[in-house]
Design an enzyme around this catalytic site. Structure first.
Site, PDB file in Angstrom:
ATOM      1  N   LYS A 116       0.804  -1.226   0.000  1.00  0.00           N
ATOM      2  CA  LYS A 116       0.000   0.000   0.000  1.00  0.00           C
ATOM      3  C   LYS A 116       0.834   1.272   0.000  1.00  0.00           C
ATOM      4  CE  LYS A 116      -4.089  -1.750   2.321  1.00  0.00           C
ATOM      5  NZ  LYS A 116      -5.097  -1.341   3.296  1.00  0.00           N
ATOM      6  N   ARG A 291      -8.778  -7.418  -7.914  1.00  0.00           N
ATOM      7  CA  ARG A 291      -9.610  -8.626  -8.059  1.00  0.00           C
ATOM      8  C   ARG A 291     -11.064  -8.204  -8.253  1.00  0.00           C
ATOM      9  NH1 ARG A 291     -12.049  -7.745  -3.152  1.00  0.00           N
ATOM     10  NH2 ARG A 291     -10.653  -7.097  -1.503  1.00  0.00           N
TER      11      ARG A 291
HETATM   12  P1  ADP Z   1      -8.288  -2.882   4.088  1.00  0.00           P
HETATM   13  O1  ADP Z   1      -7.446  -3.110   2.869  1.00  0.00           O
HETATM   14  O2  ADP Z   1      -7.752  -3.545   5.307  1.00  0.00           O
HETATM   15  O3  ADP Z   1      -9.746  -3.141   3.843  1.00  0.00           O
HETATM   16  P2  ADP Z   1      -8.548  -0.018   3.607  1.00  0.00           P
HETATM   17  O4  ADP Z   1      -7.336   0.801   3.395  1.00  0.00           O
HETATM   18  O5  ADP Z   1      -9.345  -0.411   2.406  1.00  0.00           O
HETATM   19  O6  ADP Z   1      -8.121  -1.343   4.418  1.00  0.00           O
HETATM   20  O7  ADP Z   1      -9.504   0.682   4.629  1.00  0.00           O
HETATM   21  C1  ADP Z   1     -10.696   0.074   5.070  1.00  0.00           C
HETATM   22  C2  ADP Z   1     -11.575   1.063   5.789  1.00  0.00           C
HETATM   23  O8  ADP Z   1     -10.862   1.664   6.880  1.00  0.00           O
HETATM   24  C3  ADP Z   1     -12.053   2.238   4.957  1.00  0.00           C
HETATM   25  O9  ADP Z   1     -13.176   1.935   4.179  1.00  0.00           O
HETATM   26  C4  ADP Z   1     -12.354   3.262   6.037  1.00  0.00           C
HETATM   27  O10 ADP Z   1     -13.572   2.995   6.677  1.00  0.00           O
HETATM   28  C5  ADP Z   1     -11.245   3.026   7.038  1.00  0.00           C
HETATM   29  N1  ADP Z   1     -10.077   3.915   6.786  1.00  0.00           N
HETATM   30  C6  ADP Z   1      -8.948   3.590   6.140  1.00  0.00           C
HETATM   31  N2  ADP Z   1      -8.106   4.650   6.058  1.00  0.00           N
HETATM   32  C7  ADP Z   1      -8.710   5.670   6.681  1.00  0.00           C
HETATM   33  C8  ADP Z   1      -8.360   7.051   6.942  1.00  0.00           C
HETATM   34  N3  ADP Z   1      -7.213   7.575   6.540  1.00  0.00           N
HETATM   35  N4  ADP Z   1      -9.265   7.812   7.596  1.00  0.00           N
HETATM   36  C9  ADP Z   1     -10.447   7.301   7.999  1.00  0.00           C
HETATM   37  N5  ADP Z   1     -10.825   6.026   7.804  1.00  0.00           N
HETATM   38  C10 ADP Z   1      -9.981   5.214   7.151  1.00  0.00           C
END
Ligand code: ADP
Length: 445
Positions: A116, A291
């Site tokens: 990431k 995916r």
């Molecule tokens: P994963 O790959 O583990 O699913 P993500 O990066 O897609 O992680 O983040 C999943 C969720 O976490 C997001 O949809 C959001 O709800 C929360 N999140 C992630 N980063 C942030 C951030 N910088 N600020 C607020 N919420 C966040």
């Protein structure tokens, strides 16, 4: 060309992929663990191979066993679905080295987006907005505190190899950041075998809005518009919809352009999703999922495009059947129906003693369960996805209430009652959503 597809997955997504293969006239091979012998994906595939015991590490994640199953059955392509090996670049490489067609993005694209911190750097170079944060993994607590000083609290620590909401920790001040730094590293190491973490600005009540993309091997990338996935519990999505109430035509175009740039930056092909957080008029790249996603049917409902069928076409070297972004018609909402207690969220595996699936106008159910099926306790608790589609959001909501009310799953507890409560919430009805929406249903655990 492809003639026989091995589906390296289980449950509803395996059934979904079999359906696309049947339409494409392709033969199918399913794989299953010892506890999944009676699963619907096994019954529906032309052939099935038992690849090991219940534990995912010994079966669905066992690369040698999956490849052997393809060789024994003469499959010439592998579709990984989502989860399990879907975002494992090493697996994708092995599939290709064995002379099989990988129904997914190039291994290098998976790798580039799978880290990431690297993904942030890559898209930033293409002008895609990201939240302020560290572009390299953090070396120490002190390093973390220094970076956080520069961007301001609150911040969120994330695993560079992260996924599924694991390894994330929010810190509101330097003291808390020092406290959670080791925990986050430890959690990341345990979950992903890689303890690297980075941090970025934490938004307190953003929306999660993502863009579906498809790219073919002829250099064509098409963005399919957005899905709003703000209704989450523990960073796991529960309800998704398209289009988003927060997105107008101009913002949609900008987000689609950004997603197209992100995909092009890594030489993407196949289906993928670029996830953004949206707050106060601004959107920020979060990650790209390389995916097909659980929530892909809402995009299918509003665009009329079969995304899995497109994946098969792309893998076979054919051009995308769609040349430009399709218009989104009406509104679609997906409800993830989990076998879990609707109040405590405790898993509820067991035998399905009764089953009646809803149907009728605007209703789609993707599932692998049937009456008499026993849900094993070994895997995730998703048992069905209800997707409703209406001419507008009000109609979609009416159809959702009707369909959930007619959905009978006996023998186990499910999230159906929770979804019916969500549908009654004024904030949901009005579309006032954020990733904090589910806090109102919080329980003591
Ligand atoms: P994963 O790959 O583990 O699913 P993500 O990066 O897609 O992680 O983040 C999943 C969720 O976490 C997001 O949809 C959001 O709800 C929360 N999140 C992630 N980063 C942030 C951030 N910088 N600020 C607020 N919420 C966040």
């Amino acid at each position: 060309m492809i003639s026989k597809v091995l589906i390296a997955n289980r449950a509803e997504i395996a059934v979904r992929i079999i359906a696309a293969c049947r339409e494409a006239g392709l033969a199918t091979v399913s794989i299953h663990s010892e506890v999944d012998r009676d699963s619907l994906h096994v019954r529906l595939a032309d052939e099935s191979v038992c690849i090991g015991p219940a534990a995912a590490n010994a079966s669905y994640l066992n690369i040698t066993a999956v490849i052997a199953a393809a060789e024994i059955t003469g499959a010439d392509a592998i579709h990984p679905g989502y989860g399990f090996l879907a975002e494992n670049a090493h697996f994708a490489e092995i599939v290709q080295e064995c002379g099989l067609t990988w129904i997914g993005p190039p291994p290098d694209a998976i790798r580039a987006m799978g880290d990431k911190a690297n993904a942030r750097r890559t898209v930033t170079a293409r002008g895609v907005p990201v939240l302020p944060g560290s572009s390299e993994p953090l070396a120490s607590r002190e390093d973390a505190v220094a970076v956080a000083e520069g961007i301001g609290y609150p911040v969120i620590l994330k695993a560079t190899a992260g996924g599924g909401g694991k390894g994330m920790r929010v810190a509101r001040d330097p003291r808390e950041l020092k406290q959670v730094f080791d925990t986050a590293r430890h959690e990341a190491e345990k979950a992903f075998g890689n303890g690297d973490v980075y941090l970025e600005k934490y938004l307190t009540a953003p929306r999660h809005i993502e863009i579906q993309v498809l790219a073919d091997s002829h250099g064509k990338v098409v963005a399919f518009g957005e899905r709003e996935c703000s209704i989450q519990r523990r960073h796991q999505k529960l309800v998704e919809e398209a289009p988003s109430m927060a997105v107008d035509a101009e913002l949609r175009q900008r987000m689609c352009d950004a997603a197209t740039e992100a995909a092009a930056a890594v030489g993407y092909t196949s289906a993928g999703t670029v996830e953004f957080l949206y707050d106060d008029g601004q959107f920020y790249f979060m990650e790209m999922n390389t995916r097909i996603q659980v929530e892909h049917p809402v995009t299918e409902a509003v665009t009329g495009v079969d995304l899995v069928l497109e994946q098969l076409r792309i893998a076979a070297g054919l051009p995308l059947s769609v040349r430009r972004r399709p218009h989104m018609s009406g509104n679609a909402i997906e409800f993830r129906i989990n076998a879990e207690d609707p109040v405590t969220f405790a898993p509820s595996p067991g035998e399905i003693t009764d089953l009646a699936l809803p149907g009728g106008p605007g209703v789609r159910v993707d599932t692998h369960i049937y009456r008499g099926y026993r849900i094993p306790p070994n895997y995730d608790s998703l048992v069905a996805k209800l997707i409703v589609h209406g001419a507008n959001r009000k109609e979609a909501i009416r159809r959702a209430k009707r369909a959930l009310g007619m959905f009978v799953i006996g023998g186990v507890r499910t999230s159906i009652p929770l979804h019916l409560r969500i549908l009654e919430e004024p904030d949901f009805v009005e579309g006032r959503l954020s990733t904090r929406f589910m806090e109102r249903f919080a329980t003591r655990e």
